[in-house]
Write a protein that holds these residues in place. Structure first.
Motif, mmCIF file in Angstrom:
data_model
loop_
_atom_site.group_PDB
_atom_site.id
_atom_site.type_symbol
_atom_site.label_atom_id
_atom_site.label_comp_id
_atom_site.label_asym_id
_atom_site.label_seq_id
_atom_site.Cartn_x
_atom_site.Cartn_y
_atom_site.Cartn_z
ATOM 1 N N PRO A 1 0.949 -1.200 -0.147
ATOM 2 C CA PRO A 1 0.041 0.152 -0.082
ATOM 3 C C PRO A 1 0.788 1.323 0.050
ATOM 4 N N ALA A 2 0.205 2.245 -0.528
ATOM 5 C CA ALA A 2 0.951 3.435 -0.370
ATOM 6 C C ALA A 2 0.852 4.227 1.079
ATOM 7 N N GLU A 3 1.570 5.044 1.494
ATOM 8 C CA GLU A 3 1.646 5.707 2.849
ATOM 9 C C GLU A 3 1.805 7.037 2.857
ATOM 10 N N ALA A 4 1.100 7.799 3.564
ATOM 11 C CA ALA A 4 1.113 9.210 3.634
ATOM 12 C C ALA A 4 0.589 9.633 5.053
ATOM 13 N N HIS A 5 1.295 10.517 5.812
ATOM 14 C CA HIS A 5 0.682 11.117 6.924
ATOM 15 C C HIS A 5 0.453 10.020 8.073
ATOM 16 N N GLY A 6 1.395 8.756 7.939
ATOM 17 C CA GLY A 6 1.474 7.769 8.744
ATOM 18 C C GLY A 6 -0.032 6.819 8.554
ATOM 19 N N VAL A 7 -0.421 6.971 7.396
ATOM 20 C CA VAL A 7 -1.675 6.159 7.101
ATOM 21 C C VAL A 7 -1.367 5.448 5.781
ATOM 22 N N LYS A 8 -1.521 4.052 5.967
ATOM 23 C CA LYS A 8 -1.400 3.009 4.611
ATOM 24 C C LYS A 8 -2.708 3.197 3.779
ATOM 25 N N VAL A 9 -2.658 3.137 2.567
ATOM 26 C CA VAL A 9 -3.908 3.407 1.747
ATOM 27 C C VAL A 9 -3.696 2.748 0.533
ATOM 28 N N ILE A 10 -4.965 1.899 0.256
ATOM 29 C CA ILE A 10 -5.040 1.156 -1.170
ATOM 30 C C ILE A 10 -6.516 1.785 -2.022
ATOM 31 N N SER A 11 -6.161 2.021 -3.077
ATOM 32 C CA SER A 11 -7.598 2.689 -3.901
ATOM 33 C C SER A 11 -7.602 2.098 -5.228
ATOM 34 N N MET A 12 -8.574 2.203 -5.827
ATOM 35 C CA MET A 12 -8.754 2.052 -7.241
ATOM 36 C C MET A 12 -8.040 3.101 -7.949
ATOM 37 N N ALA A 13 -7.885 4.304 -7.454
ATOM 38 C CA ALA A 13 -7.075 5.532 -8.173
ATOM 39 C C ALA A 13 -5.737 5.285 -8.456
ATOM 40 N N MET A 14 -5.051 4.150 -7.530
ATOM 41 C CA MET A 14 -3.724 3.810 -7.887
ATOM 42 C C MET A 14 -3.692 2.901 -8.905
ATOM 43 N N LEU A 15 -4.589 2.158 -9.268
ATOM 44 C CA LEU A 15 -4.854 1.137 -10.468
ATOM 45 C C LEU A 15 -5.111 1.614 -11.810
ATOM 46 N N SER A 16 -5.974 2.557 -11.604
ATOM 47 C CA SER A 16 -6.707 3.304 -13.095
ATOM 48 C C SER A 16 -6.341 4.360 -13.387
ATOM 49 N N GLY A 17 -5.816 5.335 -12.584
ATOM 50 C CA GLY A 17 -5.481 6.687 -13.002
ATOM 51 C C GLY A 17 -6.667 7.486 -12.792
ATOM 52 N N ASP A 18 -6.305 8.827 -12.956
ATOM 53 C CA ASP A 18 -7.321 10.024 -12.662
ATOM 54 C C ASP A 18 -8.473 9.975 -14.044
ATOM 55 N N ASP A 19 -8.089 9.529 -15.080
ATOM 56 C CA ASP A 19 -9.036 9.733 -16.197
ATOM 57 C C ASP A 19 -9.716 8.606 -16.575
ATOM 58 N N LYS A 20 -9.206 7.555 -16.015
ATOM 59 C CA LYS A 20 -10.065 6.041 -16.558
ATOM 60 C C LYS A 20 -10.954 5.925 -15.649
ATOM 61 N N PRO A 21 -12.164 5.600 -16.034
ATOM 62 C CA PRO A 21 -13.231 5.118 -15.337
ATOM 63 C C PRO A 21 -13.420 3.635 -14.917
ATOM 64 N N ALA A 22 -14.040 3.441 -13.626
ATOM 65 C CA ALA A 22 -13.672 1.925 -13.408
ATOM 66 C C ALA A 22 -15.174 1.251 -13.695
ATOM 67 N N VAL A 23 -15.257 0.693 -14.965
ATOM 68 C CA VAL A 23 -16.484 0.325 -15.318
ATOM 69 C C VAL A 23 -16.473 -1.446 -14.898
ATOM 70 N N LEU A 24 -17.205 -1.861 -13.993
ATOM 71 C CA LEU A 24 -17.198 -3.082 -13.276
ATOM 72 C C LEU A 24 -18.581 -3.433 -13.022
ATOM 73 N N ARG A 25 -18.812 -4.863 -12.985
ATOM 74 C CA ARG A 25 -19.934 -5.466 -12.764
ATOM 75 C C ARG A 25 -19.812 -6.132 -11.259
ATOM 76 N N GLY A 26 -20.863 -6.518 -10.842
ATOM 77 C CA GLY A 26 -20.988 -7.256 -9.471
ATOM 78 C C GLY A 26 -19.953 -8.010 -9.131
ATOM 79 N N PRO A 27 -19.564 -9.111 -9.981
ATOM 80 C CA PRO A 27 -18.602 -9.972 -9.415
ATOM 81 C C PRO A 27 -17.007 -9.423 -9.548
ATOM 82 N N MET A 28 -16.858 -8.464 -10.503
ATOM 83 C CA MET A 28 -15.419 -7.649 -10.395
ATOM 84 C C MET A 28 -15.473 -6.812 -9.067
ATOM 85 N N VAL A 29 -16.341 -6.255 -8.737
ATOM 86 C CA VAL A 29 -16.443 -5.466 -7.624
ATOM 87 C C VAL A 29 -16.058 -6.281 -6.263
#
Length: 399
Positions: A86-114
Motif C-alpha cells: 500500500p501507499a503511505e502518507a501522513h502515517g496512514v497506509k492506503v489502497i485505492s482503485m485510483a492507484m490502479l486506474s489513474g485519474d481519467d480512466k473510469p472503473a467500469v465494473l460489474r458485481g463479480p468484479m467489484v
C-alpha cells in the motif's frame, strides 16, 4: 443460506486478525463529505500513535489518495509474497482503485468484479499489523456495502450525514441496512453542521442544527460529534494535506480529534464475540473469548460459544443461554445441498446423518453468522445468529 467458498471463509477468519478493528465509514447519499471525514479520521488516529490503514472502497469514485497527497499515476509495487504494497502518507497506509486506474480512466465494473477487487484490497495487500482498518464506502446500499458487511468481520460502522432533513432520512435507511446484516453502529457523525467564518471564527448554521444528535437519539445509537463547515477543509483536501495536520487548532480539527477519541471508545466496547475467529474444536485453538451479557442486550448477538458432549452452547447478549445438539445443527443446515433454494424443502435425508456426528471447526462469517464443518465432511452451511436463536432447544446453564 449457502456459501460458495466455505474453505475461504474459514481461512479468512483465521488470517484477518492482523488488520485490527475494521470500521466502515458509510453514508446514505453522496455529497455529505464522507471521504473527507474518513481521511481526516485516519490521520487523526495515526497522530494518536495508532497503526491505521484505509481501504478506498468507493471503486467508482475514489478520492482518498488525492486528499492524502498520494500520486495516482504510479501503480503500487508487489511484495515477494505477491501482495500489493500500500501507499503511505501522513502515517496512514492506503489502497485505492485510483492507484490502479489513474485519474481519467473510469472503473467500469460489474458485481463479480467489484467483489474481486474488494477481496483483493483487504486480503491481498501487505498491511502489516494494524490497530484500525477504515473502509471508506461509496454512498448508498448496493453491492459494495453488502459484500463488505457479509464477507468481512466488521467491528462496526459510523454513518456520516449533514444536518439537512433529506440527508438524515437517507442516512437512516443506510443505517437500517447495516443493522440488517448485523454490523454494529458505532455512531453518527454530523458533517457540515455550521459554517465557520474564516475571519472571525463565528459558526453560522446554514442547513439546520442538531439533526444528527436527534436522529442518533431516536435510533438509539451514539452521536459521535459534529464537524463545522470550514473552507479550510476543502483547501486542505485539494492540496493533499488534511486539515488535522495543516490546521490542527481549528474548530473542525478539534472536532475530528474528539470524534476519533469517541470512536476508539465505541470500538473497544464490543458487546459480542470478538471476530474474526477460526475455532478448531479438536485441539481448542482459535476459540473466541467470551464477552459479558448486557442488560437489554440484543437477543440475536452471541457473547459466548462452547462445545460439550450435549452440543453447541451459546450465550446471548440478553443473558439467555442455549444448547443445540450437533445432529440438530447438521439437520438445520440451509445450504443448497441440504435445502431447495426455491421452495425451502429439505433435501437432506435425516437417516443419512449419524447420531454421533460432531462439529470439527467453527468460524465467523462477517458479524452475522458462523460456518460449521462437521465430521461427515459437510462444511458449506452458513448459520445466521438469528436462525440459531430461533431453533427450539432447551436452555442451558453456566455457559
Amino acid at each position: 443460506m449457502s456459501s460458495t467458498t466455505p474453505q475461504s471463509d474459514s481461512d479468512q477468519a483465521g488470517h484477518l486478525a492482523h488488520l485490527g478493528r475494521m470500521i466502515a465509514i458509510s453514508s446514505g447519499k453522496g455529497g455529505v463529505g464522507k471521504s473527507t471525514v474518513a481521511a481526516n479520521m485516519a490521520v487523526t488516529l495515526a497522530r494518536q500513535g495508532l497503526r491505521v490503514g484505509v481501504v478506498d472502497a468507493d471503486l467508482y469514485g475514489p478520492s482518498i489518495p488525492g486528499m492524502l497527497g498520494i500520486p495516482g499515476d504510479t501503480p503500487p509495487a508487489m511484495s515477494p509474497e505477491r501482495k500489493v504494497i500500500p501507499a503511505e502518507a501522513h502515517g496512514v497506509k492506503v489502497i485505492s482503485m485510483a492507484m490502479l486506474s489513474g485519474d481519467d480512466k473510469p472503473a467500469v465494473l460489474r458485481g463479480p468484479m467489484v467483489t474481486k477487487y474488494l477481496q483483493m484490497f483487504i486480503t491481498q495487500v501487505e498491511w502489516g499489523e494494524l490497530d484500525f482498518l477504515l473502509l471508506d464506502l461509496p454512498p448508498g446500499t448496493g453491492d459494495i456495502q453488502l459484500t463488505l458487511a457479509q464477507a468481512f468481520p466488521l467491528t462496526g460502522a459510523i454513518v456520516v450525514s449533514t444536518p439537512q432533513d433529506v440527508s438524515l432520512k437517507i442516512a437512516r435507511r443506510g443505517l437500517r441496512m447495516l443493522e440488517q446484516v448485523s454490523v454494529p453502529i458505532l455512531g453518527i457523525v454530523e458533517n457540515m453542521s455550521g459554517f465557520t467564518c474564516p475571519s472571525c471564527g463565528e459558526v453560522t448554521h446554514i442547513f439546520h442544527q442538531g439533526g444528527g444528535a436527534k436522529i442518533a437519539e431516536s435510533l438509539g445509537v451514539p452521536f459521535l460529534g459534529a464537524i463545522p463547515l470550514d473552507p479550510a477543509i476543502v483547501d486542505s483536501g485539494d492540496s493533499g494535506a488534511p486539515l488535522v495536520t495543516s490546521a490542527p487548532q481549528s474548530p473542525a480539527a478539534q472536532a475530528y480529534d474528539a470524534i476519533a477519541t469517541a470512536l476508539t471508545g465505541a470500538a473497544d466496547q464490543g458487546g459480542g464475540l470478538r471476530v474474526p475467529f477460526d475455532w478448531h474444536i479438536g485441539d481448542g485453538t482459535g476459540k473466541p473469548a467470551a464477552a459479558s451479557p448486557a442488560p437489554g442486550g440484543a437477543p440475536d448477538r452471541p457473547v459466548a460459544l462452547d462445545y460439550r458432549a450435549e452440543g453447541l452452547r451459546i450465550g446471548w447478549q440478553d443473558g439467555t443461554e442455549q444448547v443445540i445438539s450437533a445432529r440438530d445443527l447438521r439437520l438445520s443446515c440451509r445450504c443448497a445441498a441440504c435445502r431447495d433454494e426455491m421452495s425451502g424443502a429439505a433435501l437432506l435425508n435425516p437417516e443419512t446423518v449419524s447420531l454421533d456426528i460432531v462439529p470439527t471447526r467453527i468460524w465467523s462469517v462477517g458479524n452475522y453468522a458462523i460456518g460449521i464443518a462437521f465430521s461427515d465432511g459437510h462444511s458449506s452451511g452458513i448459520y445466521t445468529f438469528t436462525a440459531l436463536r430461533a431453533l427450539e432447544t432447551p436452555e442451558a446453564e453456566d455457559v
